[in-house]
Design a protein around this motif. Structure first.
Motif, PDB file in Angstrom:
ATOM      1  N   VAL A  18      -1.702  -1.525   3.091  1.00  0.00           N
ATOM      2  CA  VAL A  18      -2.728  -0.957   3.957  1.00  0.00           C
ATOM      3  C   VAL A  18      -4.084  -1.247   3.326  1.00  0.00           C
ATOM      4  CG1 VAL A  18      -3.621   1.108   5.088  1.00  0.00           C
ATOM      5  CG2 VAL A  18      -1.168   0.863   4.712  1.00  0.00           C
ATOM      6  N   ALA A  35      -5.770   4.014   0.721  1.00  0.00           N
ATOM      7  CA  ALA A  35      -5.479   2.593   0.854  1.00  0.00           C
ATOM      8  C   ALA A  35      -6.377   1.805  -0.085  1.00  0.00           C
ATOM      9  CB  ALA A  35      -5.722   2.148   2.301  1.00  0.00           C
ATOM     10  N   PHE A 104      -0.916   6.826   1.822  1.00  0.00           N
ATOM     11  CA  PHE A 104      -0.221   5.642   1.323  1.00  0.00           C
ATOM     12  C   PHE A 104       0.311   5.856  -0.086  1.00  0.00           C
ATOM     13  CE2 PHE A 104      -0.577   1.028  -0.061  1.00  0.00           C
ATOM     14  CZ  PHE A 104       0.516   0.624   0.679  1.00  0.00           C
ATOM     15  N   TYR A 307      -3.888   3.051  -6.242  1.00  0.00           N
ATOM     16  CA  TYR A 307      -4.021   2.390  -4.942  1.00  0.00           C
ATOM     17  C   TYR A 307      -5.126   1.336  -4.943  1.00  0.00           C
ATOM     18  CZ  TYR A 307      -7.795   5.784  -4.574  1.00  0.00           C
ATOM     19  OH  TYR A 307      -8.919   6.533  -4.829  1.00  0.00           O
TER      20      TYR A 307
END
Length: 353
Positions: A18, A35, A104, A307
């Protein structure tokens, strides 16, 4: 794709990337999706670093301005044929608020608070730390952020030791077992994880984290110190011996595959599975020598904001370190608790050089 389908994808366990393509200054510290932020004007040049396999399901999220559709078309033309656009972007995703949205990844703050509550990590407030310093108590503040963050502003007298370096350099920075160690960052996540890392590794010292870090220090109307006033140095031989003991202690209940260079290269070339080769040593060490195909990824940053580097959920993550394994042990100890598939590669960079 609509938000309902996207929710299903976030939960299905298959590989998924993502990418929040809004400008970095608009995204700020973290996307509501946690993300990877890769702005539209950089994505074509840099996407291979963050999404190594072209075949990975990839969802682009924009600011509701339609830019993602244009970017998706460009990426498809470049051979990325499984690229999707979240309809309405971030405005649609957050239309009913952000409190109950699936993310995420486990946000670093939420994870660290869970660790704190589970382990009962000791804490001191900024006012309490100031009182200790005023009394000339035997206390040292270790700042676990990156060196540039430390340089921009830190608790006066603190020493810069990024989170993954703690076990490797602890004996050099804190030679006395009687010293009270207070671990700091800008807020909470890296301080809590840093303090609990030292506790889990069995250091004899009293260890606490500074509640809300430099933010709390400023809220007490106390001045921060700037500049690279006290930064970790080369690791001494005695510190290496102590680090080996600490690594053994923190990794006692951890089981990670230990792989060699040939295996790592084979995994990276696998057309059906994404593998990240992340060198968790310092950027300076990486610059001096590193394995082909690996990327520099300071271990302390991985602990707080994974992330930002690991864009593909469900990917394998190989942590690369020197033969001491101190940085890899710390990062692996915590990342596997967040659901990452971890393997460790220890390499003799000195011999290779």
């Amino acid at each position: 794709m609509d938000a309902d389908t996207f929710r299903e994808w976030l939960a299905d366990g298959a590989e998924l990337a993502v990418i929040d393509i809004r400008p970095s200054e608009e995204v700020g510290y973290a996307s509501p999706l946690f993300a990877t932020n890769l702005p539209a004007d950089r994505i074509e040049v840099e996407i291979d670093r963050y999404v190594p396999r072209a075949a990975v399901r990839t969802v682009l999220v924009d600011g509701g301005d339609g830019v993602a559709q244009f970017v998706a078309t460009r990426l498809a033309a470049a051979g990325r044929t499984d690229v999707h656009v979240l309809a309405g972007g971030i405005p649609e995703w957050t239309r009913n608020g952000t409190d109950d949205l699936p993310t995420f990844d486990v946000p670093g703050k939420d994870f660290s608070l869970g660790i704190r509550d589970e382990r009962g990590t000791p804490v001191v407030t900024a006012a309490e730390l100031k009182s200790l310093k005023d009394q000339s108590a035997d206390v040292v503040v270790i700042d676990t952020r990156t060196v540039p963050e430390f340089t921009a502003g830190h608790v006066p007298g603190a020493v810069s030791v990024p989170g993954a370096e703690l076990l490797l350099r602890f004996a050099d920075v804190v030679p006395s077992p009687d010293t009270h160690v207070v671990v700091s960052c800008a807020g909470l996540p890296r301080a809590i994880i840093g303090a609990q890392t030292l506790i889990d590794s069995g250091v004899p010292n009293k260890v606490s984290y500074l509640h809300d870090g430099t933010r709390a220090w400023k809220e007490e109307n106390l001045e921060l110190e700037t500049g690279a006033t006290a930064v970790y140095g080369p690791v001494g031989d005695a510190a290496l011996e102590v680090a080996a003991q600490r690594v053994e202690a923190i990794a006692a209940d951890d089981e990670f595959p230990r792989i060699d260079v040939e295996t790592a290269q084979a995994w990276a070339a696998d057309p059906d599975r994404t593998t990240y080769l992340l060198d968790v040593r310092t950027p300076e060490e990486f610059e001096q020598a590193h394995l082909p195909g690996s990327i520099t990824s300071e271990g302390g940053q991985l602990l707080g904001v994974s992330y930002r580097t690991i864009a593909v959920r469900g990917a394998r993550v190989v942590l690369i370190d020197d033969l001491t394994g101190a940085r890899a042990a710390v990062v692996a100890h915590w990342l596997q608790r967040r659901g990452f598939d971890i393997a460790v590669l220890l390499h003799d960079f000195d011999a290779a050089a």
